[in-house]
Design a protein around this motif. Sequence first.
Motif, short mmCIF file in Angstrom:
data_model
loop_
_atom_site.label_atom_id
_atom_site.label_comp_id
_atom_site.label_asym_id
_atom_site.label_seq_id
_atom_site.Cartn_x
_atom_site.Cartn_y
_atom_site.Cartn_z
N PRO A 69 0.81 -1.23 0.00
CA PRO A 69 0.00 0.00 0.00
C PRO A 69 0.84 1.28 0.00
O PRO A 69 0.40 2.30 -0.52
N PHE A 70 2.05 1.23 0.53
CA PHE A 70 2.90 2.43 0.60
C PHE A 70 3.75 2.64 -0.65
O PHE A 70 4.50 3.59 -0.72
N ASP A 71 3.65 1.74 -1.66
CA ASP A 71 4.43 1.92 -2.89
C ASP A 71 3.80 1.24 -4.11
O ASP A 71 4.46 1.04 -5.11
N PHE A 72 2.52 0.91 -4.05
CA PHE A 72 1.94 0.09 -5.11
C PHE A 72 1.88 0.76 -6.47
O PHE A 72 1.67 0.10 -7.48
N ASN A 73 2.10 2.07 -6.55
CA ASN A 73 2.19 2.74 -7.85
C ASN A 73 3.62 3.08 -8.23
O ASN A 73 3.85 3.90 -9.12
N GLY A 74 4.58 2.49 -7.56
CA GLY A 74 5.97 2.66 -7.95
C GLY A 74 6.93 2.82 -6.79
O GLY A 74 6.62 3.43 -5.78
N CYS A 75 8.12 2.24 -6.96
CA CYS A 75 9.24 2.42 -6.04
C CYS A 75 10.18 3.41 -6.73
O CYS A 75 11.00 3.02 -7.57
N TRP A 76 9.99 4.66 -6.42
CA TRP A 76 10.69 5.73 -7.13
C TRP A 76 12.05 5.99 -6.53
O TRP A 76 12.55 5.27 -5.70
N SER A 77 12.65 7.10 -6.91
CA SER A 77 14.04 7.37 -6.58
C SER A 77 14.31 7.43 -5.09
O SER A 77 13.41 7.63 -4.28
N GLY A 78 15.56 7.28 -4.75
CA GLY A 78 15.99 7.28 -3.36
C GLY A 78 17.49 7.15 -3.28
O GLY A 78 18.21 7.61 -4.16
N SER A 79 17.96 6.49 -2.22
CA SER A 79 19.39 6.41 -1.98
C SER A 79 19.71 5.19 -1.14
O SER A 79 18.83 4.56 -0.56
N THR A 80 21.01 4.88 -1.09
CA THR A 80 21.49 3.81 -0.22
C THR A 80 22.37 4.42 0.86
O THR A 80 23.03 5.43 0.63
N THR A 81 22.37 3.79 2.03
CA THR A 81 23.17 4.24 3.16
C THR A 81 23.68 2.99 3.88
O THR A 81 22.96 2.01 3.99
N PHE A 138 6.72 15.21 -2.27
CA PHE A 138 7.50 14.67 -1.15
C PHE A 138 8.31 13.50 -1.68
O PHE A 138 7.88 12.36 -1.64
N ARG A 139 9.56 13.79 -2.22
CA ARG A 139 10.28 12.74 -2.91
C ARG A 139 11.80 12.85 -2.84
O ARG A 139 12.33 13.84 -2.41
N ASP A 140 12.44 11.80 -3.34
CA ASP A 140 13.87 11.77 -3.62
C ASP A 140 14.75 11.94 -2.39
O ASP A 140 15.55 12.89 -2.30
N ILE A 151 22.81 11.44 15.58
CA ILE A 151 21.48 11.57 14.98
C ILE A 151 21.61 11.47 13.46
O ILE A 151 22.47 12.12 12.86
N TRP A 152 20.79 10.61 12.85
CA TRP A 152 20.75 10.49 11.40
C TRP A 152 19.98 11.66 10.82
O TRP A 152 19.00 12.13 11.41
N ARG A 153 20.38 12.09 9.64
CA ARG A 153 19.69 13.15 8.92
C ARG A 153 19.54 12.75 7.46
O ARG A 153 20.40 12.06 6.90
N VAL A 154 18.46 13.20 6.87
CA VAL A 154 18.21 12.98 5.44
C VAL A 154 17.42 14.18 4.93
O VAL A 154 16.66 14.80 5.67
N ILE A 155 17.63 14.50 3.67
CA ILE A 155 16.88 15.59 3.04
C ILE A 155 15.89 14.99 2.06
O ILE A 155 16.24 14.09 1.28
N ILE A 156 14.66 15.50 2.11
CA ILE A 156 13.60 15.08 1.19
C ILE A 156 13.25 16.28 0.31
O ILE A 156 13.03 17.38 0.81
#
Length: 185
Positions: A69-81, A138-140, A151-156
């Motif tokens: 339900p949280f991605d059924f229209n696509g697993c779009w861009s992102g990153s690895t850590t 709200f992406r990428d 503390i972990w940080r990420v930019i959206i």
Amino acid sequence: MAQPYRTAYHFQPLKNWMNGPMIYKGIYHLFYQYNPESAKWANIAWGHSTSTDLVNWTIHPPALLPSDPFDFNGCWSGSTTILQDGTPAILYTGCVSQKVNLQNLAVPKDPSDPYLVEWIKSPHNPIMTPNEDEKIWFRDPTTAWLGTDRIWRVIIGNKRENRGTALLYKSEDFIHWTEAERPLH
């Protein structure tokens, strides 16, 4: 080589387009946005290929397929850590609809496998959700970084009032994220 519009030396999937790299246990990994069925923007998954020399590549089954339900229209861009304990993690944008994007987490099913062939989605997904006004753009997620404060940080990427915005999220455990009071930009 017989296809004039394809690269002859750099990695390229058998068809369509690609996304981003990581090195894990001496193996180079490329993860890329991929539609296994077409060159059209639909059914977006994360393709996955590995190499030991950056010249010869092995193509694996997709690391992420739209299925929940949280991605059924696509697993779009992102990153690895790479997390503190050495485990790799994927942060990616899950498309719920044309008007809702969510941030999700996946980890290898078997972290001892240097080829990371199987990935599992976190039972905590979605791990970041936008407020009502920001859900479309709200992406990428960037590659996350760990501050000296542990503390972990990420930019959206986001859009507010028709301007590009960089939202900062923070987490102590890489699962529970909170938005900073102000965007970075």
